[in-house]
Enzyme design. Structure first.
Site, PDB file in Angstrom:
ATOM      1  N   GLU A 117       0.850  -1.188   0.000  1.00  0.00           N
ATOM      2  CA  GLU A 117       0.000   0.000   0.000  1.00  0.00           C
ATOM      3  C   GLU A 117       0.880   1.231   0.000  1.00  0.00           C
ATOM      4  O   GLU A 117       2.107   1.128   0.107  1.00  0.00           O
ATOM      5  CB  GLU A 117      -0.952  -0.023   1.210  1.00  0.00           C
ATOM      6  CG  GLU A 117      -1.990  -1.120   1.091  1.00  0.00           C
ATOM      7  CD  GLU A 117      -2.943  -1.166   2.267  1.00  0.00           C
ATOM      8  OE1 GLU A 117      -3.289  -0.104   2.796  1.00  0.00           O
ATOM      9  OE2 GLU A 117      -3.307  -2.273   2.675  1.00  0.00           O
ATOM     10  N   HIS A 231      -8.878   9.631   4.348  1.00  0.00           N
ATOM     11  CA  HIS A 231      -8.464   8.666   3.318  1.00  0.00           C
ATOM     12  C   HIS A 231      -8.679   9.317   1.955  1.00  0.00           C
ATOM     13  O   HIS A 231      -9.720   9.924   1.720  1.00  0.00           O
ATOM     14  CB  HIS A 231      -9.300   7.384   3.444  1.00  0.00           C
ATOM     15  CG  HIS A 231      -8.678   6.212   2.742  1.00  0.00           C
ATOM     16  ND1 HIS A 231      -8.648   6.115   1.376  1.00  0.00           N
ATOM     17  CD2 HIS A 231      -8.057   5.113   3.216  1.00  0.00           C
ATOM     18  CE1 HIS A 231      -8.034   4.981   1.040  1.00  0.00           C
ATOM     19  NE2 HIS A 231      -7.662   4.363   2.146  1.00  0.00           N
ATOM     20  N   ARG A 275      -0.418   9.198   2.762  1.00  0.00           N
ATOM     21  CA  ARG A 275      -1.856   9.391   2.624  1.00  0.00           C
ATOM     22  C   ARG A 275      -2.283  10.856   2.693  1.00  0.00           C
ATOM     23  O   ARG A 275      -3.172  11.289   1.952  1.00  0.00           O
ATOM     24  CB  ARG A 275      -2.532   8.586   3.749  1.00  0.00           C
ATOM     25  CG  ARG A 275      -3.966   8.334   3.531  1.00  0.00           C
ATOM     26  CD  ARG A 275      -4.486   7.412   4.597  1.00  0.00           C
ATOM     27  NE  ARG A 275      -4.315   6.012   4.242  1.00  0.00           N
ATOM     28  CZ  ARG A 275      -4.661   5.003   5.032  1.00  0.00           C
ATOM     29  NH1 ARG A 275      -5.173   5.257   6.228  1.00  0.00           N
ATOM     30  NH2 ARG A 275      -4.497   3.768   4.643  1.00  0.00           N
ATOM     31  N   HIS A 329     -11.157   9.209   8.143  1.00  0.00           N
ATOM     32  CA  HIS A 329     -10.850   7.778   8.190  1.00  0.00           C
ATOM     33  C   HIS A 329     -10.316   7.330   9.542  1.00  0.00           C
ATOM     34  O   HIS A 329     -10.701   6.268  10.042  1.00  0.00           O
ATOM     35  CB  HIS A 329      -9.823   7.481   7.096  1.00  0.00           C
ATOM     36  CG  HIS A 329      -9.457   6.045   6.950  1.00  0.00           C
ATOM     37  ND1 HIS A 329     -10.387   5.065   6.680  1.00  0.00           N
ATOM     38  CD2 HIS A 329      -8.252   5.410   7.010  1.00  0.00           C
ATOM     39  CE1 HIS A 329      -9.775   3.891   6.588  1.00  0.00           C
ATOM     40  NE2 HIS A 329      -8.485   4.064   6.802  1.00  0.00           N
ATOM     41  N   ARG A 364      -0.688   8.536   9.713  1.00  0.00           N
ATOM     42  CA  ARG A 364      -0.510   7.089   9.871  1.00  0.00           C
ATOM     43  C   ARG A 364      -0.180   6.393   8.547  1.00  0.00           C
ATOM     44  O   ARG A 364      -0.775   6.703   7.507  1.00  0.00           O
ATOM     45  CB  ARG A 364      -1.800   6.481  10.450  1.00  0.00           C
ATOM     46  CG  ARG A 364      -1.750   4.982  10.595  1.00  0.00           C
ATOM     47  CD  ARG A 364      -2.943   4.463  11.351  1.00  0.00           C
ATOM     48  NE  ARG A 364      -4.186   4.558  10.599  1.00  0.00           N
ATOM     49  CZ  ARG A 364      -4.561   3.726   9.649  1.00  0.00           C
ATOM     50  NH1 ARG A 364      -3.780   2.723   9.295  1.00  0.00           N
ATOM     51  NH2 ARG A 364      -5.729   3.882   9.046  1.00  0.00           N
TER      52      ARG A 364
END
Ligand code: SIN
Length: 504
Positions: A117, A231, A275, A329, A364
């Site tokens: 990811e 997100h 992100r 998120h 994160r």
């Protein structure tokens, strides 16, 4: 003192991966555990909604540590990250493989099919399709349900912590309208996130910041609450759903309203940038070109991601280009805890999303939330049981429920106001002047809600109170942090030009 009460060696509040791990570990140490959850079904917990997977180190903890620190823009606490990476593989082996025997993709072939990811430098994420949370949580719930030392009490909320002489002794639950005391040697909060504070979220609707609010009202320390993670790729429509980062990890790309792939212009890692960077780029391109789509054309979408493909079909989404927008998120901060999940209050622990371990800093890394919940859940459960403090029956306040009827739609209307306020000024980009105004609005809202809480114990009212308290704490943390970093991104009043960041 109230005559009827319950006692437990260890009381766990919450039934996601962190709560289940804590209950499992405490019971294994010989403690009698009561697991209280306001959830009625597995999908009331964010864990059940987790798609991408759970990171491992694949034998290289230093590499995972480097990626976590990089994704956090250097703000994660290296000592906390060490705790995570040094315990990651053993925790996965112990609970998920050894105990629950979860068949992650690739198990049948004798070699896990690790995925990748954003911001991961290598393939190290265990998954089951892109529905990993469901495949972990459901067997975990069955396991704790069947455990002889664990009692699970569903559809039950903790309204307030019981404190006495500086120590936490359990909670008042809503099993009685005046508050039902549950006394415990140790209390572990695992209540999850804050999605309900925002208009669009990938969390279940009951993520109302309960643990954070009750802990702070009892005097616990919190940290990093300004770091609310959005997100980048949730479905851009009614009832948003997550389009996992694993899709980009496997080759999906982002295109703007003109059909152009734009991420290479924003970051050298393009779609696999951290992100917060991708989320802001998506928001910018949506604003400039009208829409952004996740192009799954480069994938074998149906074959590689059957769950997401089936959700798209059910929602009538056709073709390779799925409209996306950023969506709340995960909360990177929370109740401040140490390496065993201990909070600043004696005999109170916090684990999972409601806790701030320091692992995430300002942003994160993907697929570390299930891992953090697992590692800290196991550690806290074990620590709480090992210290063997007997539950003590102490005096408890009686909550007043003298006027139980709530004006119709009261909570729903206030929630709408709360969400509008949070969306406007505590979203992806934040204007410092606006945050100051927002704090005043939230204080007024909390005042109105408090007036009702004084005479009523309805659960939705307490959830609203918890959401208001948590929102105010987020606003306060945001107003006290003048540095744009990770998920806390400041812009000037009306130019939209970003303030200098640490990178500049
Ligand atoms: C995702 O599947 O994109 C979410 C993973 C995460 O939040 O860690």
């Amino acid at each position: 003192m109230t005559a009827t009460h319950d006692t437990a060696d260890v009381l766990v509040v919450g039934s996601g991966i962190a709560g289940c791990s804590a209950a499992f570990a405490a019971a294994r140490e010989g403690a009698d555990v009561l697991l209280l959850t306001k959830a009625e079904r597995p999908d009331d917990a964010s864990t059940d909604w987790a798609q991408g997977g759970i990171s491992t180190t694949r034998g290289n903890p230093e590499a995972l540590k480097a990626d976590i620190l990089e994704a956090s823009d250097g703000t994660a606490d290296p000592d906390a990250v060490d705790v995570l990476v040094e315990n990651a593989d053993a925790a996965v082996e112990d609970a998920l493989l050894g105990t629950l025997e979860i068949e992650f993709d690739g198990s049948d072939d004798g070699e896990f099919d690790y995925t990748r990811e954003a911001a991961h430098s290598e393939r190290r994420i265990l998954h089951v399709d892109a529905a990993t949370g469901t495949h972990i949580l459901r067997p975990f719930l069955n396991h704790v349900d069947d455990h002889e030392r664990i009692e699970v009490r569903q559809d039950t909320a903790a309204l307030k912590l019981i404190t006495h002489e500086g120590r936490v002794h359990g909670v008042l639950s809503d099993e009685d309208s005046a508050g039902h005391p549950i006394f415990a040697g140790a209390t572990i909060l695992a209540t999850g996130g804050i999605g309900a504070l925002y208009g669009r979220s990938t969390n279940p609707a009951d993520a109302t910041g309960d643990g954070i609010a009750v802990a702070v009202l009892a005097g616990a320390d919190v940290a990093d609450l300004e770091y609310v993670q959005f997100h980048p790729t949730a479905y851009d429509g009614e009832d948003p759903f997550l389009l996992s980062e694993a899709l980009r990890g496997e080759g999906a790309v982002l295109r703007n309203g003109d059909g152009e792939r734009f991420m290479p212009d924003y970051h050298p890692d393009a779609e696999l940038a951290p992100r917060d960077v991708v989320a802001r780029a998506v928001a910018t391109e949506r604003e400039a070109t009208g829409e952004v789509a996740l192009d799954v054309g480069p994938l074998e979408f149906e074959a590689e991601f059957p769950n997401i493909a089936s959700t798209c079909r059910d929602r009538g989404i056709e073709g390779d280009e799925i409209p996306v927008a950023p969506c709340e998120h995960f909360l990177c901060g929370g109740i401040d805890v140490d390496e065993n999940g201990r909070t600043s209050l004696e005999r109170l622990y916090a684990v999972g999303e409601c806790a701030r371990t320091g692992v995430h800093g300002a942003n994160r890394l993907a697929s570390t939330s299930l891992l953090e919940g697992l590692v800290w859940g196991l550690r806290a459960g074990e620590d709480a049981a090992e210290t063997e403090v007997e539950p003590r029956v102490v005096d408890t306040p009686e909550l007043r429920d003298s006027d139980p009827a709530l004006p119709e739609r009261f909570a729903a209307e206030k929630f709408t106001r709360l969400r509008r306020t949070m969306d406007e000024s505590l979203g992806l980009e934040r204007d410092p002047d606006e945050i100051a105004r927002t704090s005043a609005v939230l204080r007024r809202l909390k005042g109105e809600v408090d007036a009702y809480v004084r005479t009523r114990t309805a659960r939705d009212l307490y959830e609203l109170r918890n959401a208001c308290v948590t929102a105010l704490l987020i606003a306060r943390a945001a107003s006290e942090n003048a540095e744009s970093r990770g998920c806390h991104h400041l812009v000037t009043d009306d130019s939209g030009i970003a303030e200098p960041t640490a990178e500049d």
